[in-house]
Scaffold this motif. Structure first.
Motif, PDB file in Angstrom:
ATOM      1  N   ARG A  77      30.217  -2.594  97.547  1.00 27.68           N
ATOM      2  CA  ARG A  77      29.895  -1.217  97.155  1.00 27.68           C
ATOM      3  C   ARG A  77      30.842  -0.712  96.064  1.00 27.68           C
ATOM      4  O   ARG A  77      30.435   0.026  95.168  1.00 27.68           O
ATOM      5  CB  ARG A  77      29.863  -0.316  98.365  1.00 27.68           C
ATOM      6  CG  ARG A  77      28.561  -0.523  99.138  1.00 27.68           C
ATOM      7  CD  ARG A  77      28.510   0.193 100.456  1.00 27.68           C
ATOM      8  NE  ARG A  77      27.238  -0.004 101.137  1.00 27.68           N
ATOM      9  CZ  ARG A  77      26.841  -1.128 101.727  1.00 27.68           C
ATOM     10  NH1 ARG A  77      27.609  -2.185 101.717  1.00 27.68           N
ATOM     11  NH2 ARG A  77      25.667  -1.213 102.336  1.00 27.68           N
ATOM     12  N   ALA A  78      32.102  -1.121  96.103  1.00 24.64           N
ATOM     13  CA  ALA A  78      33.045  -0.747  95.039  1.00 24.64           C
ATOM     14  C   ALA A  78      32.616  -1.372  93.713  1.00 24.64           C
ATOM     15  O   ALA A  78      32.633  -0.709  92.665  1.00 24.64           O
ATOM     16  CB  ALA A  78      34.452  -1.194  95.402  1.00 24.64           C
ATOM     17  N   THR A  79      32.206  -2.624  93.754  1.00 24.49           N
ATOM     18  CA  THR A  79      31.742  -3.301  92.534  1.00 24.49           C
ATOM     19  C   THR A  79      30.483  -2.628  92.003  1.00 24.49           C
ATOM     20  O   THR A  79      30.354  -2.416  90.796  1.00 24.49           O
ATOM     21  CB  THR A  79      31.488  -4.798  92.809  1.00 24.49           C
ATOM     22  OG1 THR A  79      32.706  -5.389  93.268  1.00 24.49           O
ATOM     23  CG2 THR A  79      31.014  -5.524  91.566  1.00 24.49           C
ATOM     24  N   LEU A  80      29.577  -2.277  92.897  1.00 29.14           N
ATOM     25  CA  LEU A  80      28.357  -1.593  92.457  1.00 29.14           C
ATOM     26  C   LEU A  80      28.669  -0.215  91.879  1.00 29.14           C
ATOM     27  O   LEU A  80      28.046   0.208  90.904  1.00 29.14           O
ATOM     28  CB  LEU A  80      27.357  -1.474  93.611  1.00 29.14           C
ATOM     29  CG  LEU A  80      26.649  -2.760  93.984  1.00 29.14           C
ATOM     30  CD1 LEU A  80      25.853  -2.579  95.274  1.00 29.14           C
ATOM     31  CD2 LEU A  80      25.744  -3.216  92.848  1.00 29.14           C
ATOM     32  N   GLY A  81      29.629   0.479  92.464  1.00 32.41           N
ATOM     33  CA  GLY A  81      30.025   1.781  91.918  1.00 32.41           C
ATOM     34  C   GLY A  81      30.574   1.645  90.512  1.00 32.41           C
ATOM     35  O   GLY A  81      30.237   2.418  89.611  1.00 32.41           O
ATOM     36  N   GLU A  82      31.412   0.639  90.321  1.00 35.41           N
ATOM     37  CA  GLU A  82      31.976   0.392  88.990  1.00 35.41           C
ATOM     38  C   GLU A  82      30.870   0.009  88.011  1.00 35.41           C
ATOM     39  O   GLU A  82      30.875   0.445  86.859  1.00 35.41           O
ATOM     40  CB  GLU A  82      33.034  -0.717  89.082  1.00 35.41           C
ATOM     41  CG  GLU A  82      33.889  -0.852  87.873  1.00 35.41           C
ATOM     42  CD  GLU A  82      34.715   0.391  87.564  1.00 35.41           C
ATOM     43  OE1 GLU A  82      35.016   0.594  86.379  1.00 35.41           O
ATOM     44  OE2 GLU A  82      35.061   1.157  88.476  1.00 35.41           O
ATOM     45  N   SER A  83      29.917  -0.782  88.456  1.00 38.87           N
ATOM     46  CA  SER A  83      28.827  -1.173  87.554  1.00 38.87           C
ATOM     47  C   SER A  83      27.986   0.039  87.167  1.00 38.87           C
ATOM     48  O   SER A  83      27.520   0.124  86.027  1.00 38.87           O
ATOM     49  CB  SER A  83      27.952  -2.262  88.177  1.00 38.87           C
ATOM     50  OG  SER A  83      27.169  -1.753  89.237  1.00 38.87           O
ATOM     51  N   GLY A  84      27.817   0.968  88.089  1.00 37.31           N
ATOM     52  CA  GLY A  84      27.069   2.181  87.777  1.00 37.31           C
ATOM     53  C   GLY A  84      27.729   3.005  86.689  1.00 37.31           C
ATOM     54  O   GLY A  84      27.059   3.689  85.913  1.00 37.31           O
ATOM     55  N   ARG A  85      29.044   2.929  86.615  1.00 38.65           N
ATOM     56  CA  ARG A  85      29.768   3.660  85.565  1.00 38.65           C
ATOM     57  C   ARG A  85      29.770   2.887  84.240  1.00 38.65           C
ATOM     58  O   ARG A  85      29.577   3.460  83.184  1.00 38.65           O
ATOM     59  CB  ARG A  85      31.202   3.933  86.006  1.00 38.65           C
ATOM     60  CG  ARG A  85      31.309   4.973  87.102  1.00 38.65           C
ATOM     61  CD  ARG A  85      32.745   5.276  87.479  1.00 38.65           C
ATOM     62  NE  ARG A  85      33.390   4.207  88.235  1.00 38.65           N
ATOM     63  CZ  ARG A  85      33.229   3.991  89.535  1.00 38.65           C
ATOM     64  NH1 ARG A  85      32.423   4.778  90.227  1.00 38.65           N
ATOM     65  NH2 ARG A  85      33.861   3.018  90.154  1.00 38.65           N
ATOM     66  N   ARG A  86      30.024   1.591  84.306  1.00 35.54           N
ATOM     67  CA  ARG A  86      30.235   0.837  83.068  1.00 35.54           C
ATOM     68  C   ARG A  86      28.963   0.328  82.389  1.00 35.54           C
ATOM     69  O   ARG A  86      28.970   0.109  81.184  1.00 35.54           O
ATOM     70  CB  ARG A  86      31.124  -0.375  83.348  1.00 35.54           C
ATOM     71  CG  ARG A  86      32.545   0.014  83.623  1.00 35.54           C
ATOM     72  CD  ARG A  86      33.434  -1.148  83.341  1.00 35.54           C
ATOM     73  NE  ARG A  86      34.291  -1.445  84.468  1.00 35.54           N
ATOM     74  CZ  ARG A  86      34.953  -2.576  84.598  1.00 35.54           C
ATOM     75  NH1 ARG A  86      34.837  -3.518  83.709  1.00 35.54           N
ATOM     76  NH2 ARG A  86      35.719  -2.767  85.627  1.00 35.54           N
ATOM     77  N   LEU A  87      27.898   0.126  83.152  1.00 32.72           N
ATOM     78  CA  LEU A  87      26.692  -0.458  82.550  1.00 32.72           C
ATOM     79  C   LEU A  87      25.823   0.573  81.831  1.00 32.72           C
ATOM     80  O   LEU A  87      24.769   0.224  81.306  1.00 32.72           O
ATOM     81  CB  LEU A  87      25.870  -1.193  83.612  1.00 32.72           C
ATOM     82  CG  LEU A  87      26.528  -2.450  84.159  1.00 32.72           C
ATOM     83  CD1 LEU A  87      25.720  -3.009  85.323  1.00 32.72           C
ATOM     84  CD2 LEU A  87      26.695  -3.492  83.057  1.00 32.72           C
ATOM     85  N   TYR A  88      26.268   1.800  81.786  1.00 35.96           N
ATOM     86  CA  TYR A  88      25.482   2.845  81.118  1.00 35.96           C
ATOM     87  C   TYR A  88      26.306   3.580  80.071  1.00 35.96           C
ATOM     88  O   TYR A  88      25.989   4.706  79.689  1.00 35.96           O
ATOM     89  CB  TYR A  88      24.894   3.798  82.171  1.00 35.96           C
ATOM     90  CG  TYR A  88      23.911   3.056  83.042  1.00 35.96           C
ATOM     91  CD1 TYR A  88      22.598   2.886  82.643  1.00 35.96           C
ATOM     92  CD2 TYR A  88      24.325   2.439  84.218  1.00 35.96           C
ATOM     93  CE1 TYR A  88      21.709   2.150  83.407  1.00 35.96           C
ATOM     94  CE2 TYR A  88      23.441   1.700  84.991  1.00 35.96           C
ATOM     95  CZ  TYR A  88      22.133   1.561  84.575  1.00 35.96           C
ATOM     96  OH  TYR A  88      21.247   0.816  85.318  1.00 35.96           O
ATOM     97  N   LEU A  89      27.341   2.922  79.583  1.00 36.14           N
ATOM     98  CA  LEU A  89      28.162   3.513  78.524  1.00 36.14           C
ATOM     99  C   LEU A  89      27.436   3.395  77.182  1.00 36.14           C
ATOM    100  O   LEU A  89      26.686   2.442  76.956  1.00 36.14           O
ATOM    101  CB  LEU A  89      29.506   2.777  78.434  1.00 36.14           C
ATOM    102  CG  LEU A  89      30.438   2.941  79.630  1.00 36.14           C
ATOM    103  CD1 LEU A  89      31.641   2.017  79.485  1.00 36.14           C
ATOM    104  CD2 LEU A  89      30.882   4.385  79.763  1.00 36.14           C
ATOM    105  N   PRO A  90      27.680   4.336  76.290  1.00 34.25           N
ATOM    106  CA  PRO A  90      27.082   4.218  74.954  1.00 34.25           C
ATOM    107  C   PRO A  90      27.713   3.051  74.194  1.00 34.25           C
ATOM    108  O   PRO A  90      28.839   2.636  74.480  1.00 34.25           O
ATOM    109  CB  PRO A  90      27.421   5.556  74.289  1.00 34.25           C
ATOM    110  CG  PRO A  90      28.594   6.080  75.044  1.00 34.25           C
ATOM    111  CD  PRO A  90      28.495   5.540  76.439  1.00 34.25           C
ATOM    112  N   ALA A  91      26.988   2.554  73.229  1.00 31.85           N
ATOM    113  CA  ALA A  91      27.482   1.444  72.413  1.00 31.85           C
ATOM    114  C   ALA A  91      28.709   1.892  71.625  1.00 31.85           C
ATOM    115  O   ALA A  91      28.745   3.000  71.085  1.00 31.85           O
ATOM    116  CB  ALA A  91      26.390   0.967  71.463  1.00 31.85           C
ATOM    117  N   PRO A  92      29.708   1.052  71.570  1.00 40.32           N
ATOM    118  CA  PRO A  92      30.917   1.383  70.798  1.00 40.32           C
ATOM    119  C   PRO A  92      30.632   1.336  69.303  1.00 40.32           C
ATOM    120  O   PRO A  92      29.652   0.739  68.863  1.00 40.32           O
ATOM    121  CB  PRO A  92      31.907   0.294  71.210  1.00 40.32           C
ATOM    122  CG  PRO A  92      31.063  -0.819  71.719  1.00 40.32           C
ATOM    123  CD  PRO A  92      29.800  -0.233  72.234  1.00 40.32           C
TER     124      PRO A  92
END
Length: 131
Positions: A73-88
């Motif tokens: 669940r911690a990994t999924l929480g982190e993925s929810g934050r990082r996989l939807y970041l705008p392109a650098p």
């Protein structure tokens, strides 16, 4: 007829790209070109979203209070934050973000393995050890 779902790279291809990206020295001046980093950012994002969704489905039967449940669940929480970041937009930020997503891809694959072990233990009736 065009496919309705985007095509994601296969696991072996992604894992070889992960290893290559993790070898980058993002603190130095020899950064990859922006287009290369953006391409990898997009591939890792697409792959990570698919793996995260599969993992969410897999971990439904993993007890939330177990070590494996908390870890996944911690990994999924982190993925929810990082996989939807705008392109650098800069070479350095693109390289750093591609590297961060490479680490996340590794974590998602590890978490999938942990869930698989938990499910195998549950099917065999073996007691689950805290992770």
């Amino acid at each position: 007829m065009a496919a309705l779902t985007p095509v994601t790279p296969d696991k072996a291809e992604v894992l070889s790209l992960v290893e290559a990206v993790l070898a980058w020295d993002v603190s130095g001046s020899n950064l990859p070109e922006l287009e290369e980093s953006l391409g990898l950012f997009e591939q890792f994002t697409a792959y990570g979203r698919v793996v995260a969704e599969d993992l969410r489905t897999l971990c439904v039967n993993v007890p939330a209070e177990s070590g494996a449940g908390r870890s996944v669940r911690a990994t999924l929480g982190e993925s929810g934050r990082r996989l939807y970041l705008p392109a650098p937009t800069t070479r350095r930020s693109a390289a750093c973000l591609a590297q961060n997503l490479a680490r996340l891809v590794q974590a998602l694959n590890r978490a999938t393995g942990v869930v698989g072990v938990e499910q195998a233990k549950a099917r065999s009736g073996a007691p689950r050890a805290p992770v």
